[in-house]
Design a protein around this motif. Structure first.
Motif, PDB file in Angstrom:
ATOM      1  N   MET A   1       1.133  -1.165  -0.304  1.00  0.00           N
ATOM      2  CA  MET A   1      -0.323  -0.056   0.115  1.00  0.00           C
ATOM      3  C   MET A   1       0.691   1.197  -0.141  1.00  0.00           C
ATOM      4  O   MET A   1       2.201   1.387   0.870  1.00  0.00           O
ATOM      5  N   GLN A   2       0.418   2.322  -0.655  1.00  0.00           N
ATOM      6  CA  GLN A   2       1.438   3.774  -0.803  1.00  0.00           C
ATOM      7  C   GLN A   2       0.847   4.257   0.068  1.00  0.00           C
ATOM      8  O   GLN A   2       0.462   4.511   0.655  1.00  0.00           O
ATOM      9  N   HIS A   3       2.279   5.073   0.521  1.00  0.00           N
ATOM     10  CA  HIS A   3       2.240   5.824   2.278  1.00  0.00           C
ATOM     11  C   HIS A   3       1.567   6.915   1.439  1.00  0.00           C
ATOM     12  O   HIS A   3       1.612   7.865   0.160  1.00  0.00           O
ATOM     13  N   PRO A   4       0.310   7.983   1.919  1.00  0.00           N
ATOM     14  CA  PRO A   4      -0.338   9.061   1.963  1.00  0.00           C
ATOM     15  C   PRO A   4       1.158   9.680   1.932  1.00  0.00           C
ATOM     16  O   PRO A   4       1.988   9.458   1.932  1.00  0.00           O
ATOM     17  N   ILE A   5       0.961  11.116   0.996  1.00  0.00           N
ATOM     18  CA  ILE A   5       2.170  11.961   0.479  1.00  0.00           C
ATOM     19  C   ILE A   5       0.814  13.429   0.653  1.00  0.00           C
ATOM     20  O   ILE A   5       0.182  13.389   0.986  1.00  0.00           O
ATOM     21  N   ILE A   6       1.729  14.864   1.118  1.00  0.00           N
ATOM     22  CA  ILE A   6       1.179  15.824   1.144  1.00  0.00           C
ATOM     23  C   ILE A   6       1.458  16.102   0.102  1.00  0.00           C
ATOM     24  O   ILE A   6       2.187  16.256  -1.338  1.00  0.00           O
ATOM     25  N   THR A   7       0.355  16.760  -0.116  1.00  0.00           N
ATOM     26  CA  THR A   7      -0.036  17.027  -1.787  1.00  0.00           C
ATOM     27  C   THR A   7       0.220  18.923  -1.973  1.00  0.00           C
ATOM     28  O   THR A   7       0.194  19.621  -1.002  1.00  0.00           O
ATOM     29  N   LYS A   8       0.232  19.160  -3.170  1.00  0.00           N
ATOM     30  CA  LYS A   8       0.088  20.860  -3.469  1.00  0.00           C
ATOM     31  C   LYS A   8      -1.150  21.177  -2.815  1.00  0.00           C
ATOM     32  O   LYS A   8      -0.810  22.324  -2.673  1.00  0.00           O
ATOM     33  N   ASP A   9      -2.118  20.627  -2.791  1.00  0.00           N
ATOM     34  CA  ASP A   9      -3.440  21.820  -2.065  1.00  0.00           C
ATOM     35  C   ASP A   9      -2.831  22.162  -0.870  1.00  0.00           C
ATOM     36  O   ASP A   9      -3.269  22.619  -0.337  1.00  0.00           O
ATOM     37  N   THR A  10      -2.373  20.856   0.522  1.00  0.00           N
ATOM     38  CA  THR A  10      -1.615  21.482   1.451  1.00  0.00           C
ATOM     39  C   THR A  10      -1.067  22.537   1.300  1.00  0.00           C
ATOM     40  O   THR A  10      -0.772  24.103   2.236  1.00  0.00           O
ATOM     41  N   PHE A  11       0.085  22.401   0.840  1.00  0.00           N
ATOM     42  CA  PHE A  11       0.687  23.892   0.623  1.00  0.00           C
ATOM     43  C   PHE A  11      -0.062  25.177  -0.128  1.00  0.00           C
ATOM     44  O   PHE A  11       0.621  26.446   0.689  1.00  0.00           O
ATOM     45  N   ASP A  12      -0.874  24.854  -0.927  1.00  0.00           N
ATOM     46  CA  ASP A  12      -1.819  26.203  -1.207  1.00  0.00           C
ATOM     47  C   ASP A  12      -2.066  27.053  -0.164  1.00  0.00           C
ATOM     48  O   ASP A  12      -2.566  27.846  -0.281  1.00  0.00           O
TER      49      ASP A  12
END
Length: 226
Positions: free
Chosen positions: A1-12
């Motif tokens: 299972m792929q590890h959840p990532i920090i997304t661009k939406d979070t930074f925005d």
């Protein structure tokens, strides 16, 4: 299972929050906050799962985005970052890990940032007696490549009862014993970020092992856990 990532939406979202740090804007954008908060919580939860594979973690604490402004000159109501800490298991291990997510200022940390007075004195006494093993661990090449140098607040000259001319007073006068690794925005948003974080936390283990040994024994090396 792929590890959840920090997304661009979070930074925005965090960038917009920093520009519009007021209750009206936050209320209007509450749904966006809840969405990115959910993603970030999933990342931290997965980070804890990975930590538990190579360390014993007692608890995780995700810090609220709401600021306590009662005693602060800065009256902005929200933090423009996400942060979470992971405490190692109880009296036997000590110390902890931290992940800080903020555009332009993301980092991880590990060590002892608020040691109680008994632990702080025990660490200082160990370093006063013999700091060679401590220095060997923190100056090991592969360790230093990842974590750099020890940091932390310190007293101006020497703690009470310690000689300011001691050869290792630079270590003894610290009030915190922390290591920090910074990451670029590109690194944080990459699919490899979770692995970089976990690999870094694995690399801090020799330091934690030594500190656990120090904090669970007296100066004669006798266990304090019995």
């Amino acid at each position: 299972m792929q590890h959840p990532i920090i997304t661009k939406d979070t930074f925005d979202f965090l960038r917009q929050l920093e520009r519009n740090n007021n209750r009206e804007w936050f209320t209007e954008n509450k749904s966006s906050f809840k969405s990115v908060e959910s993603d970030v919580k999933a990342f931290y939860a997965a980070a804890m799962d990975h930590l538990k594979k190579h360390d014993e973690i007692e608890k995780i604490k995700l810090f609220r985005i709401y600021r306590d402004v009662r005693f602060s000159k800065d009256k902005t109501p929200y933090k423009a970052h996400f942060g979470g800490s992971f405490a190692r298991a109880g009296a036997r291990l000590r110390g902890g890990y931290y992940i800080h997510i903020k555009p332009g200022d993301s980092f991880i940390a590990a060590g002892f940032w608020e040691p109680n007075k008994e632990d702080l004195l025990r660490i200082r006494k160990e370093l006063e007696l013999d700091a060679e093993e401590f220095k060997k661990v923190i100056n090991e090449a592969s360790f230093k490549k990842i974590w750099g140098s020890l940091i932390g607040d310190e007293v101006k000259t020497a703690p009470k009862g310690f000689d300011k001319s001691h050869q290792d007073i630079d270590l003894i006068k610290k009030k915190q014993y922390i290591f920090v690794r910074k990451f670029s925005d590109k690194e944080v948003l990459s699919k490899e970020f979770a692995k970089m974080v976990d690999d870094s936390f694995k690399a801090i283990r020799p330091y934690f092992d030594l500190m656990s040994d120090i904090l669970t024994t007296n100066l004669n090396g006798e266990s304090l856990l019995d």
